[in-house]
Motif scaffolding. Structure first.
Motif, mmCIF file in Angstrom:
data_model
loop_
_atom_site.group_PDB
_atom_site.id
_atom_site.type_symbol
_atom_site.label_atom_id
_atom_site.label_comp_id
_atom_site.label_asym_id
_atom_site.label_seq_id
_atom_site.Cartn_x
_atom_site.Cartn_y
_atom_site.Cartn_z
ATOM 1 N N ILE A 87 1.754 -22.684 40.524
ATOM 2 C CA ILE A 87 2.106 -21.551 39.671
ATOM 3 C C ILE A 87 0.993 -21.391 38.642
ATOM 4 O O ILE A 87 0.580 -22.373 38.010
ATOM 5 C CB ILE A 87 3.453 -21.784 38.964
ATOM 6 C CG1 ILE A 87 4.588 -21.898 39.995
ATOM 7 C CG2 ILE A 87 3.750 -20.657 37.970
ATOM 8 C CD1 ILE A 87 5.927 -22.296 39.393
ATOM 9 N N ILE A 88 0.482 -20.179 38.475
ATOM 10 C CA ILE A 88 -0.574 -19.934 37.495
ATOM 11 C C ILE A 88 0.062 -19.783 36.112
ATOM 12 O O ILE A 88 1.065 -19.080 35.949
ATOM 13 C CB ILE A 88 -1.379 -18.680 37.860
ATOM 14 C CG1 ILE A 88 -1.951 -18.817 39.278
ATOM 15 C CG2 ILE A 88 -2.509 -18.445 36.867
ATOM 16 C CD1 ILE A 88 -2.630 -17.568 39.788
ATOM 17 N N CYS A 89 -0.531 -20.432 35.133
ATOM 18 C CA CYS A 89 0.042 -20.460 33.787
ATOM 19 C C CYS A 89 -0.711 -19.520 32.853
ATOM 20 O O CYS A 89 -1.901 -19.263 33.026
ATOM 21 C CB CYS A 89 0.016 -21.880 33.234
ATOM 22 S SG CYS A 89 0.794 -23.079 34.335
ATOM 23 N N LYS A 90 -0.006 -19.049 31.861
ATOM 24 C CA LYS A 90 -0.576 -18.122 30.889
ATOM 25 C C LYS A 90 -1.564 -18.823 29.962
ATOM 26 O O LYS A 90 -2.544 -18.235 29.501
ATOM 27 C CB LYS A 90 0.561 -17.490 30.085
ATOM 28 C CG LYS A 90 0.146 -16.423 29.104
ATOM 29 C CD LYS A 90 1.363 -15.866 28.400
ATOM 30 C CE LYS A 90 0.981 -14.796 27.392
ATOM 31 N NZ LYS A 90 2.183 -14.278 26.674
ATOM 32 N N SER A 91 -1.285 -20.077 29.665
ATOM 33 C CA SER A 91 -2.118 -20.851 28.746
ATOM 34 C C SER A 91 -1.847 -22.332 28.962
ATOM 35 O O SER A 91 -0.956 -22.705 29.736
ATOM 36 C CB SER A 91 -1.790 -20.487 27.297
ATOM 37 O OG SER A 91 -0.442 -20.862 26.995
ATOM 38 N N ILE A 92 -2.602 -23.174 28.267
ATOM 39 C CA ILE A 92 -2.357 -24.612 28.355
ATOM 40 C C ILE A 92 -0.959 -24.934 27.848
ATOM 41 O O ILE A 92 -0.235 -25.735 28.460
ATOM 42 C CB ILE A 92 -3.399 -25.395 27.533
ATOM 43 C CG1 ILE A 92 -4.790 -25.199 28.105
ATOM 44 C CG2 ILE A 92 -3.053 -26.884 27.513
ATOM 45 C CD1 ILE A 92 -5.886 -25.861 27.303
ATOM 46 N N GLU A 93 -0.561 -24.318 26.745
ATOM 47 C CA GLU A 93 0.768 -24.610 26.182
ATOM 48 C C GLU A 93 1.868 -24.153 27.121
ATOM 49 O O GLU A 93 2.891 -24.823 27.273
ATOM 50 C CB GLU A 93 0.913 -23.948 24.802
ATOM 51 C CG GLU A 93 -0.027 -24.495 23.750
ATOM 52 C CD GLU A 93 -0.004 -26.015 23.680
ATOM 53 O OE1 GLU A 93 1.092 -26.588 23.537
ATOM 54 O OE2 GLU A 93 -1.085 -26.628 23.783
ATOM 55 N N ASN A 94 1.658 -23.021 27.777
ATOM 56 C CA ASN A 94 2.615 -22.553 28.773
ATOM 57 C C ASN A 94 2.707 -23.551 29.930
ATOM 58 O O ASN A 94 3.814 -23.885 30.399
ATOM 59 C CB ASN A 94 2.180 -21.178 29.288
ATOM 60 C CG ASN A 94 3.075 -20.611 30.382
ATOM 61 O OD1 ASN A 94 2.601 -20.168 31.421
ATOM 62 N ND2 ASN A 94 4.375 -20.624 30.181
ATOM 63 N N ALA A 95 1.562 -24.080 30.357
ATOM 64 C CA ALA A 95 1.536 -25.078 31.431
ATOM 65 C C ALA A 95 2.272 -26.343 31.016
ATOM 66 O O ALA A 95 3.055 -26.918 31.778
ATOM 67 C CB ALA A 95 0.092 -25.409 31.801
ATOM 68 N N ASN A 122 -8.310 -20.657 34.890
ATOM 69 C CA ASN A 122 -6.864 -20.703 34.649
ATOM 70 C C ASN A 122 -6.355 -22.132 34.594
ATOM 71 O O ASN A 122 -7.043 -23.078 34.982
ATOM 72 C CB ASN A 122 -6.110 -19.962 35.766
ATOM 73 C CG ASN A 122 -6.436 -18.497 35.811
ATOM 74 O OD1 ASN A 122 -6.342 -17.800 34.818
ATOM 75 N ND2 ASN A 122 -6.814 -18.015 36.985
ATOM 76 N N PHE A 123 -5.099 -22.251 34.133
ATOM 77 C CA PHE A 123 -4.374 -23.499 34.290
ATOM 78 C C PHE A 123 -3.263 -23.249 35.288
ATOM 79 O O PHE A 123 -2.619 -22.195 35.279
ATOM 80 C CB PHE A 123 -3.793 -23.972 32.952
ATOM 81 C CG PHE A 123 -4.678 -24.961 32.254
ATOM 82 C CD1 PHE A 123 -4.458 -26.320 32.368
ATOM 83 C CD2 PHE A 123 -5.763 -24.526 31.525
ATOM 84 C CE1 PHE A 123 -5.287 -27.236 31.755
ATOM 85 C CE2 PHE A 123 -6.609 -25.422 30.900
ATOM 86 C CZ PHE A 123 -6.368 -26.787 31.015
ATOM 87 N N VAL A 124 -3.065 -24.212 36.179
ATOM 88 C CA VAL A 124 -2.003 -24.092 37.175
ATOM 89 C C VAL A 124 -1.111 -25.318 37.090
ATOM 90 O O VAL A 124 -1.557 -26.390 36.680
ATOM 91 C CB VAL A 124 -2.559 -23.948 38.613
ATOM 92 C CG1 VAL A 124 -3.400 -22.694 38.745
ATOM 93 C CG2 VAL A 124 -3.362 -25.180 39.010
ATOM 94 N N ILE A 125 0.137 -25.123 37.480
ATOM 95 C CA ILE A 125 1.062 -26.256 37.554
ATOM 96 C C ILE A 125 1.407 -26.476 39.023
ATOM 97 O O ILE A 125 1.713 -25.526 39.758
ATOM 98 C CB ILE A 125 2.319 -26.010 36.699
ATOM 99 C CG1 ILE A 125 3.227 -27.242 36.728
ATOM 100 C CG2 ILE A 125 3.082 -24.769 37.129
ATOM 101 C CD1 ILE A 125 4.292 -27.226 35.658
#
Length: 552
Positions: A265-273, A234-237
């Motif tokens: 916060i866990i992100c849906k995708s890199i672009e979402n992050a 995942n990607f997280v912020i």
């Protein structure tokens, strides 16, 4: 031009610019796509394609078919804006020519999928070329796409103001799945305070559900520390507090667990992050302004005390209830009663706000509690402490318990205003000998009582009598002196344990004060020591002494 018309024109201009940038990207990507051709080696054949569903973001697929018929598909999703333009170059590897793309700062920003199943995040990928001329062409197209994509990514969001960004955040934090876990994520406004929000993470498996909430004020978040990173699949912020302070309340299944300095916060995708990062970074300064403007700017002493009492009256936790109250004005009494199932304890702190360091009134967290810390100027022990009706040693600080970070912040700002007002309006003291004699008290300390008296002598000068008595004996001390011989600059109030005294010395420390003990003449001395029954009594004695010694 009216504001609405201005806004409309700006929005239309943004759409036009975005549209032009998107068209430029699509045209250049098509040129790159046309330059990709089937590549053959001694062992395999590679089919290459590149497409885009979102301007700036590419989907690159490489399908390898070996001579034996084994097919492997590698799919890459990445944003050209994440590629370090200085790393784009071609190189040879045996019978292959490859164009290298590496993410900025070697971050794992490229999503790689093998045969549609195995997902991984990597920091580099290679595009194959048919020959060196083809490789040079691919390099040129990629280097042209990177700045175009960077501009598109930078201008992708068109949000206006605090509320617009907060609504966007609420809509763009999604439910995600990670392995066998389903993680529902919600960000919502907390109406108790301006800029206060709550992020809730509900983690579900086939066996359990864990609901964790993070309550915080956006004004307390470090905008420069908001960043996203790859974590497992995942990607997280990361959302960090300013100065790494523990100002984020963590609630697990309805119970306060702790305070922390950051969360993810866990992100849906890199672009979402990427978009979450930008919106958080943009909304935090707006939140700071909003929260700051909601704090008290000017308030009377009585309204200030009422406001503080509203915020601190009762603090209820799982095992303890704390009842608090402030009384008085500039001279303040703070009472605290703590009750648990096993014991009850009361503490009373008496202080003068002019002694409190305005800049050292700070909020801090310890365990599950939020405190407002008051320190005296110079760490002077000018605060009287009584515990369970028994006087303790004087102290230099007192901690007020608060229900939360925002409550503590409001109390902090209110107290700072009151301290400044009390300091500016300090009461004046009299400059008469009578005022000094009226301030002298009979002072009891532990097993001793000090009975003190000042009187004028007929032949001139001053006589100071101090009778020190215990249940076994008493001692009479007499000192004779003139006010002119005393140095006002030497006046000092001292605090030791439960004892408050005021000391004044002669000019140049001359030993010219005549001294008697139980009627017997003793050596001349250069100091006079007065006992005080409180800090305020000591303060008045000090102020009057400075005035009547003729130098103020």
């Amino acid at each position: 031009m009216k504001p609405l018309i201005k806004l409309t024109i700006c929005f239309l201009t943004f759409l036009q610019v975005s549209g032009i940038q998107g068209q430029t990207f699509n045209a250049k990507l098509e040129e790159l796509s046309n330059s990709l051709a089937k590549v053959e080696t001694s062992k395999s054949t590679f089919d290459l394609s590149i497409t885009s569903e979102l301007p700036g973001v590419a989907n690159f697929i490489q399908t390898e078919t070996t001579k034996k018929g084994k097919v492997t598909e590698l799919a890459y999703e990445f944003n050209f804006a994440d590629i370090d333009v200085n790393t784009v170059r071609y190189e040879t590897s045996k019978d292959l020519i490859k164009v290298q793309l590496i993410a900025k700062q070697n971050q794992k920003m490229i999503k790689a999928t093998t045969n549609g199943e195995k997902i991984n995040y990597i920091k580099e990928l290679y595009m194959l070329a048919t020959d060196v001329d083809n490789a040079r062409l691919i390099v040129d197209y990629i280097k042209e796409l990177i700045p175009i994509s960077s501009k598109i990514t930078e201008n992708r969001l068109s949000l206006s103001g605090y509320e617009d960004r907060l609504d966007w955040l609420a809509k763009n934090i999604y439910t995600v799945e990670s392995g066998e876990k389903k993680i529902d994520q919600v960000l919502e406004k907390n109406d108790s305070y301006v800029a206060s929000v709550q992020y809730t993470n509900t983690e579900s498996t086939s066996k359990s559900i864990l609901k964790t909430s993070y309550e915080f004020n956006l004004s307390n978040i470090n905008e420069r520390g908001v960043f996203f990173k790859n974590k497992a699949s995942n990607f997280v912020i990361t959302i960090p507090a300013k100065r790494n302070l523990k100002v984020i309340k963590v609630v697990n299944n309805g119970a306060i667990k702790s305070y922390v300095s950051k969360f993810e916060i866990i992100c849906k995708s890199i672009e979402n992050a990427r978009e979450l990062q930008k919106v958080f970074q943009d909304i935090i300064p707006l939140a700071e302004k909003r929260f700051k403007s909601s704090l008290p700017k000017s308030i009377s002493i009585q309204k200030g005390m009422n406001l503080i009492n509203e915020k601190i009256a009762k603090i209820v936790s799982e095992k303890e209830t704390i009842t608090q109250k402030t009384e008085g004005d500039c001279i303040l009494s703070i009472s605290q009663v703590s009750e648990t199932s096993k014991k009850k304890e009361s503490n009373i702190y008496e202080l003068n706000l002019i002694d409190i360091n305005k800049e050292d009134v700070e909020v801090f967290v310890k365990g599950k509690k939020v405190y407002l810390n008051l320190n005296t100027i110079g760490k002077n022990k000018f605060i009287k402490h009584t515990k369970n009706d028994v006087q303790q040693k004087y102290t230099s600080k007192v901690n007020i318990v608060c229900n939360g970070i925002e409550d503590a912040t409001v109390c902090k700002e209110t107290l700072r205003i009151l301290i400044e007002g009390c300091t500016k309006n300090k009461p004046q003291v009299s400059n008469t000998f009578l005022a000094l004699t009226n301030e002298l008290k009979k002072v009891s300390l532990e097993k001793l009582t000090h009975d003190q008296k000042l009187e004028r002598l007929e032949e001139g000068g001053i006589k100071f009598t101090s009778i020190q008595a215990s249940n076994k004996k008493s001692v009479e001390n007499i000192q004779e002196f003139t006010l002119e011989d005393l140095n006002p600059k030497s006046v000092i109030m001292k605090v030791s344990g439960k004892k408050v005294t005021v000391e004044i010395a002669t000019n140049y420390q001359e030993k010219i004060i005549k001294t008697y003990k139980d009627g017997e003449i003793k050596n001349y001395t250069n100091k006079i020591l007065l006992y005080c029954d409180s800090i305020e009594n000591g303060r008045k004695i000090s102020d009057v002494l400075r005035k009547i010694t003729g130098k103020e």
